[in-house]
Design a protein around this motif. Structure first.
Motif, mmCIF file in Angstrom:
data_model
loop_
_atom_site.group_PDB
_atom_site.id
_atom_site.type_symbol
_atom_site.label_atom_id
_atom_site.label_comp_id
_atom_site.label_asym_id
_atom_site.label_seq_id
_atom_site.Cartn_x
_atom_site.Cartn_y
_atom_site.Cartn_z
ATOM 1 N N GLY A 12 -6.435 -3.076 1.837
ATOM 2 C CA GLY A 12 -5.387 -2.583 2.722
ATOM 3 C C GLY A 12 -3.984 -2.876 2.234
ATOM 4 O O GLY A 12 -3.050 -2.902 3.033
ATOM 5 N N GLN A 13 -3.826 -3.083 0.931
ATOM 6 C CA GLN A 13 -2.485 -3.391 0.427
ATOM 7 C C GLN A 13 -1.505 -2.241 0.650
ATOM 8 O O GLN A 13 -0.311 -2.462 0.809
ATOM 9 C CB GLN A 13 -2.548 -3.747 -1.064
ATOM 10 C CG GLN A 13 -3.269 -5.061 -1.364
ATOM 11 C CD GLN A 13 -2.614 -6.244 -0.688
ATOM 12 O OE1 GLN A 13 -2.936 -6.583 0.447
ATOM 13 N NE2 GLN A 13 -1.670 -6.873 -1.367
ATOM 14 N N ARG A 14 -2.016 -1.016 0.620
ATOM 15 C CA ARG A 14 -1.181 0.152 0.941
ATOM 16 C C ARG A 14 -1.753 0.837 2.169
ATOM 17 O O ARG A 14 -2.971 0.933 2.317
ATOM 18 C CB ARG A 14 -1.159 1.136 -0.230
ATOM 19 C CG ARG A 14 -0.519 0.583 -1.498
ATOM 20 C CD ARG A 14 -0.476 1.653 -2.575
ATOM 21 N NE ARG A 14 -1.826 2.099 -2.912
ATOM 22 C CZ ARG A 14 -2.125 3.305 -3.385
ATOM 23 N NH1 ARG A 14 -1.175 4.214 -3.535
ATOM 24 N NH2 ARG A 14 -3.368 3.617 -3.684
ATOM 25 N N PRO A 15 -0.924 1.334 3.068
ATOM 26 C CA PRO A 15 -1.439 2.055 4.238
ATOM 27 C C PRO A 15 -2.274 3.256 3.820
ATOM 28 O O PRO A 15 -2.106 3.816 2.726
ATOM 29 C CB PRO A 15 -0.162 2.491 4.971
ATOM 30 C CG PRO A 15 0.915 1.596 4.475
ATOM 31 C CD PRO A 15 0.554 1.253 3.061
ATOM 32 N N SER A 16 -3.165 3.690 4.710
ATOM 33 C CA SER A 16 -4.043 4.814 4.428
ATOM 34 C C SER A 16 -3.265 6.055 4.011
ATOM 35 O O SER A 16 -3.619 6.735 3.041
ATOM 36 C CB SER A 16 -4.898 5.123 5.662
ATOM 37 O OG SER A 16 -5.641 6.310 5.484
ATOM 38 N N CYS A 236 -5.692 -4.804 6.819
ATOM 39 C CA CYS A 236 -4.340 -5.357 6.792
ATOM 40 C C CYS A 236 -3.943 -5.618 5.337
ATOM 41 O O CYS A 236 -4.788 -5.651 4.449
ATOM 42 C CB CYS A 236 -4.274 -6.649 7.584
ATOM 43 S SG CYS A 236 -5.427 -7.910 6.996
ATOM 44 N N GLY A 237 -2.642 -5.786 5.104
ATOM 45 C CA GLY A 237 -2.172 -6.148 3.777
ATOM 46 C C GLY A 237 -2.022 -7.650 3.641
ATOM 47 O O GLY A 237 -1.917 -8.373 4.628
ATOM 48 N N LEU A 244 -0.127 -8.562 6.658
ATOM 49 C CA LEU A 244 0.707 -7.429 7.067
ATOM 50 C C LEU A 244 -0.115 -6.567 8.012
ATOM 51 O O LEU A 244 -1.065 -5.905 7.589
ATOM 52 C CB LEU A 244 1.137 -6.620 5.835
ATOM 53 C CG LEU A 244 1.870 -7.407 4.740
ATOM 54 C CD1 LEU A 244 2.108 -6.519 3.520
ATOM 55 C CD2 LEU A 244 3.191 -7.941 5.279
ATOM 56 N N ASN A 245 0.243 -6.597 9.280
ATOM 57 C CA ASN A 245 -0.543 -5.920 10.300
ATOM 58 C C ASN A 245 -0.500 -4.405 10.127
ATOM 59 O O ASN A 245 0.573 -3.814 10.003
ATOM 60 C CB ASN A 245 -0.018 -6.300 11.684
ATOM 61 C CG ASN A 245 -0.776 -5.617 12.794
ATOM 62 O OD1 ASN A 245 -1.953 -5.326 12.659
ATOM 63 N ND2 ASN A 245 -0.096 -5.357 13.894
ATOM 64 N N ARG A 246 -1.683 -3.768 10.113
ATOM 65 C CA ARG A 246 -1.754 -2.313 10.068
ATOM 66 C C ARG A 246 -2.567 -1.783 11.255
ATOM 67 O O ARG A 246 -3.079 -0.668 11.215
ATOM 68 C CB ARG A 246 -2.362 -1.841 8.755
ATOM 69 C CG ARG A 246 -1.655 -2.357 7.511
ATOM 70 C CD ARG A 246 -1.843 -1.443 6.331
ATOM 71 N NE ARG A 246 -1.473 -2.062 5.088
ATOM 72 C CZ ARG A 246 -0.217 -2.257 4.670
ATOM 73 N NH1 ARG A 246 0.785 -1.884 5.447
ATOM 74 N NH2 ARG A 246 0.040 -2.831 3.509
ATOM 75 N N SER A 248 -3.573 -0.092 14.747
ATOM 76 C CA SER A 248 -3.032 1.088 15.405
ATOM 77 C C SER A 248 -2.333 0.711 16.716
ATOM 78 O O SER A 248 -2.534 -0.376 17.270
ATOM 79 C CB SER A 248 -4.150 2.089 15.698
ATOM 80 O OG SER A 248 -4.986 1.596 16.739
#
Length: 298
Positions: A12-16, A236-237, A244-246, A248
């Motif tokens: 998850g280092q980069r958002p989808s 998450c990242g 880093l929270n991703r 929704s």
């Protein structure tokens, strides 16, 4: 029996949306339940070699297939909804234009009969990589009051299908029965020693947590597969000493409401990747049910 391990992948280092930008046709964002490309790519790299075959029986817009062909593997997918199958074809074509060296094919049909849909692939797949649906609708895309300045939340692209026969519409017992049939068919496609990798996570129904990974683990073993590994694929990242929270909007909203009621639940920050293998000498397959109509898409 081989030792079972648990690993963590920083997927998850980069958002989808960043992982997909330019690599998939823009219309792909309409699908509400896409597999994270980084998860697919890492699983394919680890469990297959260039030139081998990867299959996704519920391929959606073709994430598994696209990542496989970019890595020099060949891929085949089945998708129940023709609109998503056609997007998978478009994404495979886009991958070829970008230099992908593998070949892919997509068939629109019911994966509960997958070994009959793909008879030429029986015993040939090195990897089956897929994910079950989490219901008829997901969070999709949203705009909240904070974004629009207007009361309420607007949602779109949140539904898989309007077809009531789609597994996404089924209650949990029927969903599990159908997914179990898909896994049993996939065992026939696998070569001896081949791998099934399933991305899956728990979800909540009216606040109650459903242990979908546990159910899927049981179904896979009932299909004759042997559990080998559980991967924690981070959504998450990983920053400098912090996450880093991703999550929704709706994940955070549900968590806040639960905390207000005194229930300290948290937003899910990972997917489980359950890894299982077909034994070298599998049991004889069960007879097939009647075949449904299928359409192969070019």
């Amino acid at each position: 029996m081989a030792e079972v391990t648990t690993s963590v992948w920083a997927t998850g280092q980069r958002p989808s949306r960043v992982q997909r930008k330019g690599r998939y046709v823009p219309e792909s964002m309409r699908h509400p339940g896409k597999m994270l490309p980084a998860i697919a790519a890492q699983a394919i790299e680890i469990y297959t070699e260039p030139g081998e075959l990867v299959v996704d029986p519920m391929c959606g817009i073709g994430t598994t297939l696209v990542e496989a062909t970019h890595l020099g593997r060949h891929a085949a997918g089945v998708e129940y909804e023709e609109k998503w199958a056609r997007l998978a074809v478009a994404n495979l074509g886009h991958a070829r234009q970008q230099g992908a060296t593998g070949f892919g094919r997509v068939m629109a049909g019911d994966s509960r009969h997958i070994a009959r849909l793909l008879p030429d692939l029986v015993g040939r797949a090195a990897l089956v990589l897929t994910s079950p649906p989490y219901g008829a609708a997901t969070h999709g895309h949203i705009r909240s009051t904070r974004d629009t300045g207007e009361p309420g939340v607007r949602k779109w692209n949140q539904r898989y299908s309007a077809d009531r026969d789609n597994l996404a519409h089924q209650q949990l017992p029927h969903l599990l029965e159908g997914f179990g049939r898909i896994l049993a068919g996939c065992v026939e496609l696998l070569r001896p020693g081949g791998v099934v990798a399933i991305t899956v996570r728990p979800y909540r129904v009216r606040g109650e947590l459903v242990d979908l990974p546990g159910h899927v683990h049981r179904l896979a073993e009932e299909a004759g597969l042997v559990f080998a590994d559980r991967i924690v694929c981070l959504l998450c990242g990983l920053g400098d000493g912090h996450l880093l929270n991703r999550a929704s909007f709706f994940q955070l909203h549900e968590a806040r409401k639960a905390w207000a009621r005194g229930l300290p639940i948290h937003a899910v920050a990972h997917e489980d990747l359950l890894v299982l293998r077909r034994p070298q000498t599998p049991p004889a397959p069960e007879p097939h049910a009647a075949l449904t109509t299928v359409r192969e898409l070019q």
